[in-house]
Design a protein around this motif. Sequence first.
Motif, mmCIF file in Angstrom:
data_model
loop_
_atom_site.group_PDB
_atom_site.id
_atom_site.type_symbol
_atom_site.label_atom_id
_atom_site.label_comp_id
_atom_site.label_asym_id
_atom_site.label_seq_id
_atom_site.Cartn_x
_atom_site.Cartn_y
_atom_site.Cartn_z
ATOM 1 N N UNK A 76 -5.455 -14.874 -16.075
ATOM 2 C CA UNK A 76 -5.232 -15.513 -18.020
ATOM 3 C C UNK A 76 -4.403 -16.526 -18.811
ATOM 4 N N UNK A 77 -4.734 -17.285 -17.351
ATOM 5 C CA UNK A 77 -4.684 -18.495 -18.639
ATOM 6 C C UNK A 77 -5.721 -19.561 -18.455
ATOM 7 N N UNK A 78 -7.192 -19.234 -18.190
ATOM 8 C CA UNK A 78 -8.423 -19.816 -17.675
ATOM 9 C C UNK A 78 -8.296 -20.684 -16.958
ATOM 10 N N UNK A 79 -7.235 -20.944 -15.698
ATOM 11 C CA UNK A 79 -7.327 -22.104 -15.014
ATOM 12 C C UNK A 79 -7.890 -22.418 -13.529
ATOM 13 N N UNK A 80 -9.264 -21.506 -13.897
ATOM 14 C CA UNK A 80 -10.146 -21.328 -13.055
ATOM 15 C C UNK A 80 -11.477 -21.986 -13.749
ATOM 16 N N UNK A 81 -11.599 -23.011 -13.680
ATOM 17 C CA UNK A 81 -13.369 -23.683 -13.676
ATOM 18 C C UNK A 81 -14.691 -23.056 -12.643
ATOM 19 N N UNK A 82 -15.720 -22.355 -13.133
ATOM 20 C CA UNK A 82 -16.839 -22.640 -12.664
ATOM 21 C C UNK A 82 -17.763 -21.805 -13.243
ATOM 22 N N UNK A 83 -18.800 -21.079 -12.449
ATOM 23 C CA UNK A 83 -19.870 -21.087 -13.400
ATOM 24 C C UNK A 83 -20.368 -19.544 -12.051
ATOM 25 N N UNK A 84 -20.964 -18.497 -12.461
ATOM 26 C CA UNK A 84 -21.731 -18.106 -11.662
ATOM 27 C C UNK A 84 -22.096 -17.989 -10.168
ATOM 28 N N UNK A 85 -22.248 -17.888 -8.873
ATOM 29 C CA UNK A 85 -23.039 -18.264 -8.078
ATOM 30 C C UNK A 85 -23.431 -20.332 -7.722
ATOM 31 N N UNK A 86 -21.543 -20.325 -8.899
ATOM 32 C CA UNK A 86 -21.506 -22.031 -8.140
ATOM 33 C C UNK A 86 -19.992 -21.840 -7.508
ATOM 34 N N UNK A 87 -19.737 -23.081 -7.006
ATOM 35 C CA UNK A 87 -18.097 -22.946 -6.473
ATOM 36 C C UNK A 87 -17.250 -22.880 -7.742
ATOM 37 N N UNK A 88 -16.099 -22.514 -7.147
ATOM 38 C CA UNK A 88 -14.641 -22.418 -8.830
ATOM 39 C C UNK A 88 -14.088 -23.370 -8.204
#
Length: 192
Positions: free
Chosen positions: A121-133
């Motif tokens: 809910x705070x957009x604290x995770x960075x990453x993209x589909x099929x890539x490591x977060x």
Amino acid sequence: MLLAVGSLTALGLGLGGLLGIAGRLLAVEENPLEAELQALLPGSQCGQCGFVGCAQAAAALARGEAAVTLCPPGGKAVAEQLAKRLGVRVDLSAHTKRVPAYAQIVEELCIGCTRCLKECSVDGIVGANKLMHTVVSEVCHGCGKCAAVCPTNGIRMIEIPDTLATWHWPKPAATDLSLSRRSPVETGMTPA
């Protein structure tokens, strides 16, 4: 060209005036108790209480549809403040103190499914589909919703240790402010 500018200006003023009138005529009165209760809640919008955000939780508290112990991040202190404001008694003997934590993604287990991205809910995770977060630990408020939806159990909740950088003074108890406004002579205390 002046005719087009003039007609657009008149149209904008007319529609703006109608919206202003409609805003006053159709305004919904808010319960002042909801605003007070929302101010007591942490405001992290984490959803751990079962409501979308703190505003909905405050509205449920004001209607009497939720318990004062609904906020896990707020803990015992928020539950006591809510109970005091609502004038209800609450038994906090079984309440356990929640240790602050943040999420950490185990790189070897991350498959890039983006389920954790959708839950944060705070957009604290960075990453993209099929890539490591990865998790931005300064933003994470430790709700644990991302760890619950991870299909590979690749997210751990790490407790924040008490260090000089993370330790904070506890809030002081409410005191009689009339004593602090008096001079030392009035209170019977003399300066050394």
